[in-house]
Each structure stands twice: as C-alpha cells, then as structure tokens.
Design a protein around this motif. Structure first.
Motif, mmCIF file in Angstrom:
data_model
loop_
_atom_site.group_PDB
_atom_site.id
_atom_site.type_symbol
_atom_site.label_atom_id
_atom_site.label_comp_id
_atom_site.label_asym_id
_atom_site.label_seq_id
_atom_site.Cartn_x
_atom_site.Cartn_y
_atom_site.Cartn_z
ATOM 1 N N GLN A 68 -3.437 -2.133 -21.093
ATOM 2 C CA GLN A 68 -2.727 -0.874 -21.282
ATOM 3 C C GLN A 68 -2.572 -0.523 -22.756
ATOM 4 O OE1 GLN A 68 0.629 0.157 -18.534
ATOM 5 N NE2 GLN A 68 0.514 -2.026 -18.028
ATOM 6 N N HIS B 218 -1.042 3.061 -24.541
ATOM 7 C CA HIS B 218 -0.510 4.400 -24.259
ATOM 8 C C HIS B 218 -0.542 5.323 -25.479
ATOM 9 C CE1 HIS B 218 0.720 2.950 -20.357
ATOM 10 N NE2 HIS B 218 1.390 1.956 -20.914
ATOM 11 N N PRO C 89 -3.714 9.906 -24.308
ATOM 12 C CA PRO C 89 -3.800 10.099 -22.843
ATOM 13 C C PRO C 89 -5.230 9.938 -22.321
ATOM 14 C CG PRO C 89 -3.698 12.227 -23.913
ATOM 15 C CD PRO C 89 -3.578 11.200 -25.019
ATOM 16 N N THR D 50 -8.444 6.890 -20.964
ATOM 17 C CA THR D 50 -8.719 5.580 -20.382
ATOM 18 C C THR D 50 -10.212 5.299 -20.485
ATOM 19 O OG1 THR D 50 -6.918 5.894 -18.793
ATOM 20 C CG2 THR D 50 -8.484 4.128 -18.342
ATOM 21 N N ASN E 237 -7.034 10.608 -18.944
ATOM 22 C CA ASN E 237 -6.504 9.690 -17.927
ATOM 23 C C ASN E 237 -6.301 10.334 -16.559
ATOM 24 O OD1 ASN E 237 -4.225 11.226 -18.455
ATOM 25 N ND2 ASN E 237 -3.038 9.552 -19.340
ATOM 26 N N ASP F 67 -4.448 4.385 -21.080
ATOM 27 C CA ASP F 67 -3.170 4.922 -20.629
ATOM 28 C C ASP F 67 -3.230 5.160 -19.122
ATOM 29 O OD1 ASP F 67 -0.629 6.064 -20.676
ATOM 30 O OD2 ASP F 67 -1.394 8.056 -21.155
#
Length: 955
Positions: free
Chosen positions: A62, A64, A67, A69, A138, A241
């Motif tokens: 993870q 963050h 926003p 991935t 994301n 994220d």
C-alpha cells in the motif's frame, strides 16, 4: 544498451535491501509472510504475501501518496526455459498476451488501457522471467485484475495462425531495430555463443533468432504457453492506493478457478565452463569506433560473491580515481569512458568490461592498458573512502528505484521469484553493506586475475587491423535485404472463431469503475532571489530524496555555427573539477554524499541538475555553487572533453536514428540556422572551440537574470533559500538578449528526402514540419487531436495500421514538440527495409483520411484517456519538475492542468477535424527516409511527392 544503465539496474537490485518489510494481518484464506524491521532502518515498505490454492503467489503493498495503483504479473519463464532451435518464444509471448483474450476481445489490455487512463500496458522479457505491468487510476483496479486473469486463464484459444504470423513480423522488426540496425548490436550474441556451450540456455539471446521465430508453429506456441503460463509459475503484485481486503476479494474472484499447471522443476545453477580465452572480431556496418568487450564467468543471483563483484566493478571503473578510468581515459587517452560491472541471472552470471575507443585506436593497446590498470589495482588497492563512496551510492540508487509504485512492484516481484520471498530485501542490503576489503580482493583473484574470458572486437568496416591480435571471425547471422516485402504479407480476419474457456460466472462483463479518484495538484512555492534568479519548489516527503535543476536560458541559441558546441563543452568542463578541487576530488566529494550532479546544454538552455539524499542536500548545493562560481579551467580536461565529443560525433555518422535526427533538423530549420546544428556541434566546429570561447560564454551568458532553480523533494523552502545564499551573493546578474531566429515557413508542398545507409536492415522514417509553440493556444488541443492519430500508443491509428495490421514496424508515433519557440510535428518510426514505400504510403493515407474518419467514439475514447490519466500525472519527481518548468518558463499557474482538462471536456469532433486539417496535412510536410538507397529509393517516386532528393550522393 548503455552499460551504465545495466550497472544502475544492478545497483538498484542490491540496494533494495534497504527496504524493510512487515505484514498486515492475514485473512483466514491467506497465508502470510512476515519479516522484521531492522532497528536502524528508517524507511520501510510494508507488504503482505498470500498464495492461492492454484499456486498463484500474490504480494500487496500500500502507498496512498497518489490515487493510482500498479499491477504487475510476472511469470518465472524467460529465454532460459526455451529449447535450442525454438528460441524467442518467451519474448514472443510478451507480445501476444496484449493482443486479445477471450473476454477483453481484440486489442486486449492495450485497448482497455486507452480508456481507463493507464500508463500504457507494457511488458519485458529476460533470460529468466517475463513480466506485464501497468499503472492505472485506482478506480480501475478491478478492471486490471480482471484483465490480468484473462491473460492467465482465458487467452491461448485466441491465438491463430494469422495472429502468430503477424506478431512474428513485429518481433522481427524489433530485432532489426534494436540489434541488426544498431552499432554493436550483435555483440551480446557473440558473447553468449562463446561464453556458454550450445546446450546452455544462456547461449542464445532473449529475442531469439529470426529463423527459429519463423519456423515456430501454432502448436509449438500453444505447448510453450500451456507449460509455463500457469498460476503456480506466476507472481501477481498490486502496489499503490487501494483497499487490501477488497483487492484480495477481487483476486480470489478472478484467479481462483484458473487451474494449476504441472509442477515445474527449478533450474539448477550452471555457471559458464569457459576454460580458455576466446577472442572474436566482427566488422560492424554501423560502427565508427572500435569496441572492446571482455567478459568473465561470474556467479548467479544472490550468491555471496555477487555483492563483492558488484562493488569491485565500481572500484575499478566507477570514478575518476578508479584505475581503469585513470589509465585508459586520463593517461593513455584511448577512450572517453570504460565500464566494468557485474551482471547476475538465475543460473549464471557475468563480469563485463566494455569500452569504445577513439577512432583508429588499436584494441591491443586498449587491452594492454586494461592489464596495466589491473596491475595497479593489485599493487595499490583502494582507500576506505572509495569503499564508502560505492556503498553511499547504493542508498540513492535505492530511493530512485522506489520513486513510483511500479518500481516497488517490480522489486517485490523479483525478490519473490528469485529469492523465494519479498522479505529477502533486508538480507540483500546487509550482504551489500557487509562486503569487506578482503571480499573484494578475493573475488578479483578468483574471477578476474588470470582467468579465461571472452573478448570481442567490434570494428568499423575495413578496419580489421584494429581487432585484438589472434581474434577469429565472429559468426553472426545477417538478414538478406530484398527489394520488396512480397512473401511476408499476412491477412488478419475481422473476427476470429475459437472455443471459449468455461467459467463459473460471465467474464465477458467488464467490471465497473470504482470511486473516481481526485488528483491533487502539488503545492508550488515560488520566490525570486536578489540577483534575479527565480526559484520554485514542491515539498514532497514520500522519500528522503531531492531532485533539482538550475536552468539558464540560452544554450546552443547563443552560439555561432563556426563555434557550435561551445555551451556543451563548457557544461562538460564545469563538472571536471573546481578552482580548489581536482576532477578526482570533486567527483569523490559528490559521490561521498550519495549524490549526482550533471551539466548539459540543449538547443535553448544550459542546465546543472542533480539528485541527492535530503540530509545531504545543503552539502550537495555547496558543491553546485562551487562548480558554477569557481571553474577550474583545466586545459587537459578541456582537451579530453573535446576528444570525447568528437568520438561521439564520429559514432553518430553511422547510426541510422542519429542520422535521421540530425538530417531532419537541417531540413526543418535550413542550413543557415544554428538550430539545424546539434547542440553538441559538428566535428569542424568542436575543433574550432578554444578555452577562450568557453570563458567568454561563461562570462557573458551564465547569469541569474535568465536562470530558474527548480526543486522537488523532502526539503523545505527555507532550507532551499538558505542553500542558495552564497549563489545569491556572488553570482551577479547581467543582461542577456536571447536571439530570435524566426520560424521557417511551412513547406508549400511535400518533398521526399533520402539519406543512404548501405545495408541498413530497417528504414528510419521522420515525417513532419515546424508546427506550433507550446504557448500557442492550439498546441494542447492539437495534442489532444493527435492522441488517436499517433500519440496514444496502441490506441493510435498509426500503430494499429503499421504494427498491428501489417507488421511493418515495431513501433510508430506522432506528436507535437515545442517550447516558447515553434517546434515540430513529427511522425517517427523504424520499418522493415523492404516495406519502406508501403509504410510511407500507408502513413500518407492515414493522414489524408483522419479528419473525415474521426468519430464520436474516437472522441469519447480520447476524452476518457485524457481525463482519467490526470490521476497519475504528478506521481514522479520528474513529473513534478516538469510542472515547475511550465510554471516558470511560461508564467502559467499550477492550475493550468485543470484548464487543460476543461479543454478536453469541451472538445468536439468538428474541432478535431479542424486541427487535423490544419496541423496534420500530408501535403505540406518533409518526408525523410534513412535507409538502403539501392533497394528503396526508386520506389519512393510512387509516393506522389516528386522525385526523392538523395541527401548524400556518392562522390
């Protein structure tokens, strides 16, 4: 491939040990792996690993900060799993898996990527693994997991004879572009054939042979896929994220029912059995400098000796103080640089020395100098400071490798596959940092001193006498050029019939988007120093890292044609010592901080840039200030810099892509413009430049009144301004008038130009004209227009037609370039030699049809990509520096990105058509081809733009 880039990859892999790892609490269905965090480690990357019942290993991390991935699917299969006579299959699948799957349909992941705002789905193949990866907003994570599962369980039925025939042509074009049409492109092939026996899986290259590829049958391909592309031979990494519990549920949903494959037996280590020195030479059609490579057998991944060999390479060649640099570059003046690096793979490794000597240099003299450097190393060894320098560099390399979520995903996958655990990163670091003086001398004596090696001498055509004495001819397979492409055509049907793989649910339904991400525009701070220099920054605490750029307007624009290259040589000299530091002392001071400082000149700027650890920022800036304000003006270093530049210019004379870039600029700007000359200058102009010219440029043009300092990283505004105190006080402002050369008019009519490179295996295409400045109101709308034409990768018409439809090229793109000056619209590609005319004609047809054929669906696809890709637009340090550049150069507000978003939303089909008709008109362009004139020039008469002009007729 740049040897230093190889070494940097090696450094990152070792340095990733600085990562600490921990595990989240696993669910009842998962099997978790935990690892402790070293007490003295301040930075960590958390991860969780679990394994599905079918053997798929999944790693979650993870982050963050943005926003977005990253999703990376890696298979433990590369060229080493192939069989002799059936090579290139793993690399072929790197291509095939993007084309179509049962539930994504034609275009597969590439087509979906263009809708969801992805970074451009991509893949890579090595000897030991193949990976597929993409970074997405994301809200598209479930779509990506669905798509990756389709690759793994619902793909192979879509591969037909026609699909295979087309992709063979694409892969063959990639080989022509990256190997056959490049200087020294066959060197790795020659090394592999001589370092390993024929039965060894490292004997052949990852890309395979054209003959093997052509002979591959559909059944061969399906058998290879069914054996290796199974869940129990794969690792899925999701980084970024996202909600981990939701991600796990999606992984189970889409991957659980894909059946496990047969058990796969690990490969055993198999080092090279080289018993004697082998010397091979090759007269390279594209080489202008003689190149020597010496390669010794090494060790496999994660062997204890690999860490000492890595550091040995840096001690031997990584600094001005190192013996190979001192002897070959400084004392003997045989070359401008020499590389020595360790490379490891799963079952064997290699220790590599590579240098490209100056024109006409006898490689026997180079090898004698190498032996002299080795003798000096044996006698003098190395200092404790040198060892500290190397280890300090690992930390910065490590953070650079983690500056985006995809970099983290790569590293976690690599460790999971080859070390069996993502948590091996801790042990890896400790092994690097624990390397001792005794370890380094031991591996030198074990693997290098007196040991057999393979030496390759790649020399220019007709200069065999430069090769090492006693060298035998290298056996290299050369493709025969034919005049046209008949016999290699194929026809892809509009629809493909195939059996569908059963599933417990309807996989043809694409998952919905999640909650729309909210992209954040970084907070930008700005100030101006008393000497007139503008300063802009973005505070970013994700990593203990800082990147900066001091850009001074002018560069090449302020030179004369007779002395072009002056700014470039000045940039070279500024990093070669200061008034109080020798070149060796300056580099040592930089390296001890784990920093890097570079200087360079472009067509319109002079830049000093660098990267450093945040806790060393102030000391790094003190060195930047010193090299800028207190030049050394070292005459010997000046002559070495000139020699290095002249060597580079000599090499460019035979490199087709370099030739194309140089000739295109001449045609764009005209022979009389300084912009028609590369910023590095020409051989004649570089020879004309004197030390006095450098001092004059320095005194007149390097001034804060036209300078901007841009900085991104873990450093506050007050720290930045304090670090610039001495520069503010001592660097005095001067008035500089930047010249305005005007803009050559758009061509009245299109014309074809041809530059002859006899024997070229590809033709390099450059089509375009001077179009727009980035500050022009139409520049960004024209960029939007170009997305479906040639700017959208696999979503673009040029790629779909020339690569996917015809197999003419490995890649083609179009785009607008500009600053506050007008820049070109350019279409660029490398195409198979015998389809040069067909490729140009197809580009012309696409340009002609584009305005009328652009549809509402095309517009919707364009808008979707442009809007959604904003989520990842500021992830990296480089992207943030680019934002600062726009703000300072053009006076734009940081919110200009929101204005561009509104432009996209308001775009209409009618506006796209207007822009295409205005800025992508095939009847008013320069059409440049660099290739084999004997076979291809006459055919271009049929393009309809008159008789082609040969730019370099035979004397």
């Amino acid at each position: 491939m740049n040897p230093k880039s190889l070494f940097k990859i090696s450094c990152v892999a070792a340095a990733v040990g600085l990562l600490a790892s921990c595990s989240q609490t696993p669910t009842a269905k998962t099997k978790a792996t935990t690892a402790t965090v070293a007490e003295d480690t301040a930075f960590s990357v958390n991860y969780e690993k679990f394994t599905l019942n079918n053997g798929l290993e999944v790693v979650l991390h993870q982050d963050h900060s943005d926003p977005i991935t990253a999703v990376a699917l890696t298979f433990h299969v590369g060229s080493a799993r192939e069989l002799e006579g059936r090579t290139g299959f793993a690399h072929l699948f790197e291509h095939l898996l993007f084309l179509e799957s049962e539930n994504l349909g034609k275009g597969g992941l590439d087509k979906m990527s263009s809708r969801i705002g992805g970074s451009g789905a991509n893949g890579s193949t090595s000897r030991d693994r193949t990976n597929y990866f993409q970074t997405v907003p994301n809200d598209a994570l479930e779509k990506m997991i669905w798509a990756e599962a389709d690759k793994l369980g619902y793909f192979i039925n879509t591969v037909t004879d026609a699909v295979l025939a087309k992709e063979k042509q694409v892969v063959k074009n990639e080989k022509r572009q990256g190997v056959d049409n490049q200087p020294y492109g066959h060197a790795r092939y020659v090394i592999g054939k001589n370092l390993y026996p024929e039965s060894h899986p490292y004997n052949w290259q990852v890309i395979g042979s054209l003959e093997d590829l052509q002979n591959a049958t559909l059944q061969d391909v399906k058998d290879f896929y069914n054996k290796w592309y199974v869940p129990n031979n794969a690792t899925l990494v999701i980084a970024g994220d996202f909600d981990p519990q939701q991600a796990k549920a999606w992984v189970h949903k889409y991957f659980d029912e894909i059946p496990r494959g047969d058990d796969i037996k690990p490969l055993e280590e198999r080092p090279s059995d080289l018993e004697e020195i082998k010397k091979r030479f090759y007269e390279d059609n594209f080489a202008r400098l003689p190149e020597l490579r010496m390669v010794w057998p090494g060790v496999a991944n994660f062997e204890d000796d690999a860490y000492a060999l890595q550091i040995l390479g840096e001690l031997l060649a990584g600094s001005k103080e190192s013996p190979l640099q001192k002897v070959l570059v400084d004392e003997k003046e045989l070359t401008s640089d020499v590389y020595f690096y360790n490379s490891t793979s799963e079952i064997a490794g290699e220790v590599n020395l590579i240098t490209r000597a100056y024109p006409g240099t006898d490689l026997d003299d180079v090898q004698a100098a190498v032996n002299e450097a080795f003798a000096r190393f044996e006698k003098d060894g190395f200092s404790d400071d040198e060892l500290k320098r190397v280890k300090a560099g690992l930390e910065t390399e490590f953070y650079n490798g983690l500056s985006d979520v995809l970099g983290k995903a790569f590293q976690l996958a690599q460790y999971n596959i080859f070390a069996g655990d993502p948590g091996y990163i801790n042990e890896d670091l400790q092994k690097s940092l624990a390397v001792t003086r005794e370890d380094i001398m031991r591996v030198y004596n074990t693997y290098i001193k007196g040991q057999p090696f393979v030496a390759t001498s790649f020399v220019p055509k007709g200069e065999q006498e430069l090769a090492l004495a006693g060298s035998a001819p290298a056996q290299v397979e050369e493709e025969v050029i034919v005049a046209n492409g008949r016999g290699e055509d194929f026809e892809l049907p509009a629809e493909t019939e195939y059996a569908r793989t059963p599933s417990s649910f309807d996989r043809s339904v694409e998952p919905a988007y999640g909650k729309a991400p909210v992209p954040a525009i970084p907070d930008v701070w700005q100030t101006q120093l008393q000497n007139g220099m503008a300063v802009s920054g973005i505070n970013n605490t994700e990593l203990p890292l800082v990147e900066f750029a001091l850009t001074i307007k002018g560069g090449h624009l302020l030179e004369t044609a007779e002395k072009s290259g002056t700014a470039n040589l000045l940039a070279e000299l500024l990093t070669r010592g200061t008034a109080t530091k020798t070149p060796e002392q300056l580099q040592k001071a930089i390296d001890m901080l784990g920093a890097s400082i570079h200087a360079g000149a472009s067509s319109d700027s002079f830049t000093i840039s660098g990267t450093t650890l945040s806790h060393n920022y102030a000391e790094t800036m003190a060195l930047v200030t010193e090299l800028l304000l207190e030049p050394r003006w070292d005459v010997r270093e000046f002559e070495l810099a000139k020699q290095s530049t002249l060597s580079t210019l000599a090499q460019q004379k035979a490199e087709p892509n370099a030739i194309a870039s140089i000739e295109f600029m001449k045609l764009l700007y005209g022979e009389d413009s300084i912009l028609s000359i590369p910023a590095t200058g020409t051989e004649a102009s570089v020879n004309n430049v004197t030390m006095t010219d450098l001092k004059t440029y320095y005194e007149n043009y390097l001034t804060p009144s036209v300078a901007d300092f841009l900085i991104v990283g873990d450093v506050k505004q007050q720290q930045v301004t304090e670090s610039l105190t001495e520069l503010t006080a001592k660097w005095k402002a001067k008035q500089v008038a930047l010249p305005d050369f005007g803009t050559p008019a758009k061509p009245d009519a299109s014309k074809v130009y041809f530059y002859d490179v006899p024997g070229a295996k590809q033709s390099v295409l450059r089509f375009g004209y001077l179009a727009l400045a980035e500050t022009d109101a139409d520049f960004y709308p024209a960029t939007v227009m170009n997305y479906k034409l040639g700017g959208g990768g696999f979503a673009s018409r040029l790629t779909q037609a020339l690569r996917e439809g015809k197999g003419y090229t490995y890649g083609i793109r179009s785009g607008f370039q500009g600053s506050d000056r007008v820049g070109p619209f350019q279409i660029s590609s490398g195409v198979r030699t015998n389809v040069t005319y067909e490729s140009a004609a197809l580009v012309k047809e696409i340009l002609e049809d584009y305005p009328a054929s652009f549809t509402e669906e095309d517009l919707a696809n364009t808008k979707s990509f442009m809007e959604k890709s904003t989520a990842r637009q500021f992830e990296t340090y480089g992207a943030k520096l680019n934002l600062l550049e726009k703000v300072t150069d053009y006076g734009w507000e940081p919110g200009y990105v929101n204005q561009r978003l509104e432009t996209v939303k308001g775009m209409t089909v009618e506006e796209i058509k207007r822009l295409a008709n205005t800025y992508a008109d095939p009847e008013h362009m320069i059409w440049l081809v660099v290739g084999d004139a004997e076979t291809q020039l006459p055919r271009l008469n049929d393009l309809g733009f008159g008789e082609p002009v040969l730019l370099n007729p035979a004397e």
